[in-house]
Design a protein around this motif. Structure first.
Motif, short mmCIF file in Angstrom:
data_model
loop_
_atom_site.label_atom_id
_atom_site.label_comp_id
_atom_site.label_asym_id
_atom_site.label_seq_id
_atom_site.Cartn_x
_atom_site.Cartn_y
_atom_site.Cartn_z
N MET A 99 36.71 -16.28 35.87
CA MET A 99 38.03 -16.01 36.46
C MET A 99 37.91 -14.98 37.58
SD MET A 99 40.07 -13.65 33.66
CE MET A 99 39.55 -14.41 32.12
N TYR A 100 38.84 -15.07 38.52
CA TYR A 100 38.97 -14.05 39.55
C TYR A 100 39.83 -12.93 38.97
CZ TYR A 100 37.24 -17.70 42.67
OH TYR A 100 36.48 -18.68 43.26
N LEU A 101 39.32 -11.71 39.03
CA LEU A 101 40.01 -10.56 38.45
C LEU A 101 40.63 -9.72 39.56
CD1 LEU A 101 37.29 -9.73 35.81
CD2 LEU A 101 39.61 -10.50 35.30
N MET A 102 41.95 -9.57 39.52
CA MET A 102 42.70 -8.91 40.59
C MET A 102 43.34 -7.64 40.03
SD MET A 102 44.51 -12.43 41.87
CE MET A 102 43.56 -13.97 41.86
N PRO A 103 42.86 -6.46 40.44
CA PRO A 103 43.39 -5.20 39.89
C PRO A 103 44.80 -4.93 40.37
CG PRO A 103 41.86 -4.76 41.67
CD PRO A 103 41.80 -6.24 41.42
N TYR A 104 45.62 -4.32 39.49
CA TYR A 104 46.98 -4.01 39.91
C TYR A 104 47.52 -2.69 39.34
CZ TYR A 104 48.55 -5.98 35.37
OH TYR A 104 48.74 -6.25 34.04
N TYR A 105 46.85 -2.08 38.35
CA TYR A 105 47.41 -0.84 37.82
C TYR A 105 46.31 -0.06 37.10
CZ TYR A 105 50.98 2.29 35.88
OH TYR A 105 51.75 3.38 35.57
N GLU A 106 46.31 1.26 37.31
CA GLU A 106 45.34 2.10 36.62
C GLU A 106 45.70 2.19 35.15
OE1 GLU A 106 43.69 6.70 36.71
OE2 GLU A 106 44.45 5.80 38.58
N ARG A 107 44.76 1.88 34.32
CA ARG A 107 45.05 1.79 32.90
C ARG A 107 45.03 3.16 32.23
NH1 ARG A 107 39.69 1.23 29.98
NH2 ARG A 107 40.94 0.81 28.16
N VAL A 108 45.81 3.27 31.16
CA VAL A 108 45.84 4.49 30.35
C VAL A 108 44.56 4.52 29.52
CG1 VAL A 108 47.07 5.70 28.50
CG2 VAL A 108 48.35 4.44 30.26
N PRO A 109 43.84 5.66 29.49
CA PRO A 109 42.60 5.72 28.71
C PRO A 109 42.86 5.59 27.21
CG PRO A 109 43.20 7.89 29.50
CD PRO A 109 44.13 6.92 30.17
N GLU A 110 41.82 5.25 26.47
CA GLU A 110 41.93 5.13 25.03
C GLU A 110 42.20 6.49 24.39
OE1 GLU A 110 39.43 4.04 26.86
OE2 GLU A 110 39.43 1.87 26.66
N SER A 111 42.62 6.47 23.14
CA SER A 111 42.85 7.69 22.37
C SER A 111 41.98 7.71 21.13
CB SER A 111 44.32 7.80 21.95
OG SER A 111 45.15 8.06 23.05
N LEU A 112 41.60 8.91 20.73
CA LEU A 112 40.90 9.13 19.47
C LEU A 112 41.91 9.69 18.47
CD1 LEU A 112 38.50 9.55 17.50
CD2 LEU A 112 38.07 11.73 18.68
N ILE A 229 48.39 -15.24 45.89
CA ILE A 229 48.57 -14.41 44.70
C ILE A 229 48.06 -13.00 44.96
CG2 ILE A 229 47.80 -14.08 42.31
CD1 ILE A 229 47.87 -17.15 42.02
N GLU A 230 46.89 -12.90 45.59
CA GLU A 230 46.34 -11.57 45.90
C GLU A 230 47.27 -10.79 46.82
OE1 GLU A 230 41.52 -12.28 45.66
OE2 GLU A 230 42.58 -12.95 47.45
N GLN A 231 47.82 -11.46 47.83
CA GLN A 231 48.74 -10.80 48.76
C GLN A 231 50.02 -10.36 48.04
OE1 GLN A 231 49.31 -13.66 51.90
NE2 GLN A 231 47.17 -13.55 52.55
N ALA A 232 50.50 -11.18 47.11
CA ALA A 232 51.71 -10.83 46.36
C ALA A 232 51.46 -9.62 45.46
CB ALA A 232 52.17 -12.02 45.53
N ILE A 233 50.29 -9.58 44.80
CA ILE A 233 49.93 -8.43 43.96
C ILE A 233 49.86 -7.17 44.82
CG2 ILE A 233 48.11 -7.39 42.56
CD1 ILE A 233 47.44 -10.23 41.58
N GLU A 234 49.20 -7.27 45.96
CA GLU A 234 49.07 -6.11 46.85
C GLU A 234 50.43 -5.62 47.32
OE1 GLU A 234 47.41 -3.04 48.98
OE2 GLU A 234 46.53 -4.32 47.43
N SER A 235 51.33 -6.55 47.61
CA SER A 235 52.66 -6.15 48.07
C SER A 235 53.43 -5.43 46.96
CB SER A 235 53.45 -7.37 48.56
OG SER A 235 53.86 -8.20 47.49
N MET A 236 53.25 -5.86 45.71
CA MET A 236 53.93 -5.21 44.58
C MET A 236 53.35 -3.82 44.30
SD MET A 236 54.92 -8.16 41.81
CE MET A 236 53.28 -8.84 41.61
N VAL A 237 52.06 -3.66 44.56
CA VAL A 237 51.45 -2.34 44.43
C VAL A 237 51.97 -1.42 45.52
CG1 VAL A 237 49.29 -1.04 44.55
CG2 VAL A 237 49.37 -3.19 43.27
N GLN A 238 51.98 -1.92 46.76
CA GLN A 238 52.34 -1.10 47.91
C GLN A 238 53.81 -0.69 47.91
OE1 GLN A 238 50.30 0.24 50.15
NE2 GLN A 238 48.57 -0.68 49.07
N ASP A 239 54.70 -1.58 47.48
CA ASP A 239 56.13 -1.24 47.53
C ASP A 239 56.62 -0.55 46.25
OD1 ASP A 239 56.64 -3.21 45.58
OD2 ASP A 239 57.43 -4.65 47.02
N GLY A 240 55.69 -0.26 45.32
CA GLY A 240 56.04 0.50 44.13
C GLY A 240 56.58 -0.31 42.96
#
Length: 265
Positions: A99-112, A229-240
């Motif tokens: 699959m093509y993996l397209m990043p869109y949000y920084e993930r919350v780290p795991e917890s102990l 799809i990549e352009q749409a993801i980028e636009s959603m990241v950029q416009d908040g």
């Protein structure tokens, strides 16, 4: 009269053709609260659903929900092209093969998590060596974090977050390292788990910042949409849009039933 009907059909048919030409992409998903909830008798809902629907709108395709499907089966369907999309994915070399993996949000780290009555204050990585730890079998941990976990006194893999909390409650393990948001949801949903655990102060975010991704199957019949799809993801990241949706997720998390007050993430 016949000529009039023919003219009407000629006017209508192109519109029907346009409607039926809209690509339909299947999003394979399971219940993964709070990102997306898939409860019996209900349509999926949650921030990820809102995000995927907005993605479909911007990239001009129709989004179709799969039946509630375990993630392992979703991955198999992505390998064959039976499913087109997945979301909330960690990136791995194995997944990138199909699959093509397209990043869109920084993930919350795991917890102990430790038992509430555990007097230990775990603040540094070298303290993990003295603990017996459990992790979830099918969850993708960062390799550096997994190396730290495997250096512990004892490491076991369990089938689910629920199983991990049950083992921790019984004292069969010292600590449980699991996804933060999903684990808080598990605690909130089970009254017997309320205030039974505390979250250790060790910060896994310093291992390496990672992102969650939307996956597009390399066997999808709609690969022509990849750039759109990549352009749409980028636009959603950029416009908040992405940040707004996932901030709302944190706000609506509800009470955090841990033994000690935790700082906001």
């Amino acid at each position: 009269m016949t000529k009039i009907l023919c003219c009407i059909l000629l006017l209508i048919l192109p519109r029907i053709a346009v409607a039926t030409d809209t690509p339909v992409l299947i999003w394979c998903l399971d219940h993964f609260a709070p990102s997306h909830s898939y409860e019996p008798g209900k349509k999926p809902y949650g921030p990820s659903v809102d995000l995927m629907q907005e993605l479909a709108k911007r990239a001009a395709f129709q989004l179709q929900f799969s039946p509630k499907t375990p993630s392992a089966r979703c991955f198999r369907q992505m390998q064959t092209g039976e499913a087109d999309l997945m979301s909330n994915l960690n990136a791995t070399k194995e997944r990138a093969e199909f699959m093509y993996l397209m990043p869109y949000y920084e993930r919350v780290p795991e917890s102990l998590y430790l038992q509430a009555k555990d007097p230990r204050q775990i603040r540094s990585f070298n303290q993990l060596a003295s603990l017996s730890l459990a992790t979830v079998r099918d969850y993708t941990y960062h390799p550096s974090l997994m190396s730290l976990i495997k250096s512990s006194k004892r490491h076991i893999e369990i089938s689910s977050i629920e199983t991990g909390f049950e083992m921790l409650l019984r004292g069969r393990i010292d600590g449980l390292i699991v996804p933060t948001q999903s684990s808080l949801e598990v605690i909130a949903d089970d009254q017997e788990l309320h205030y039974q655990f505390k979250r250790a102060q060790v910060d896994f975010s310093v291992v390496e910042k990672r992102f969650i991704h939307i996956g597009l199957s390399k066997k999808s019949k709609h690969l022509a949409l990849k750039s759109r799809i990549e352009q749409a993801i980028e636009s959603m990241v950029q416009d908040g849009t992405v940040k707004r949706l996932y901030t709302l997720e944190a706000v609506h998390q509800g009470p955090i039933y841990l033994a000690e007050p935790q700082p906001q993430q």
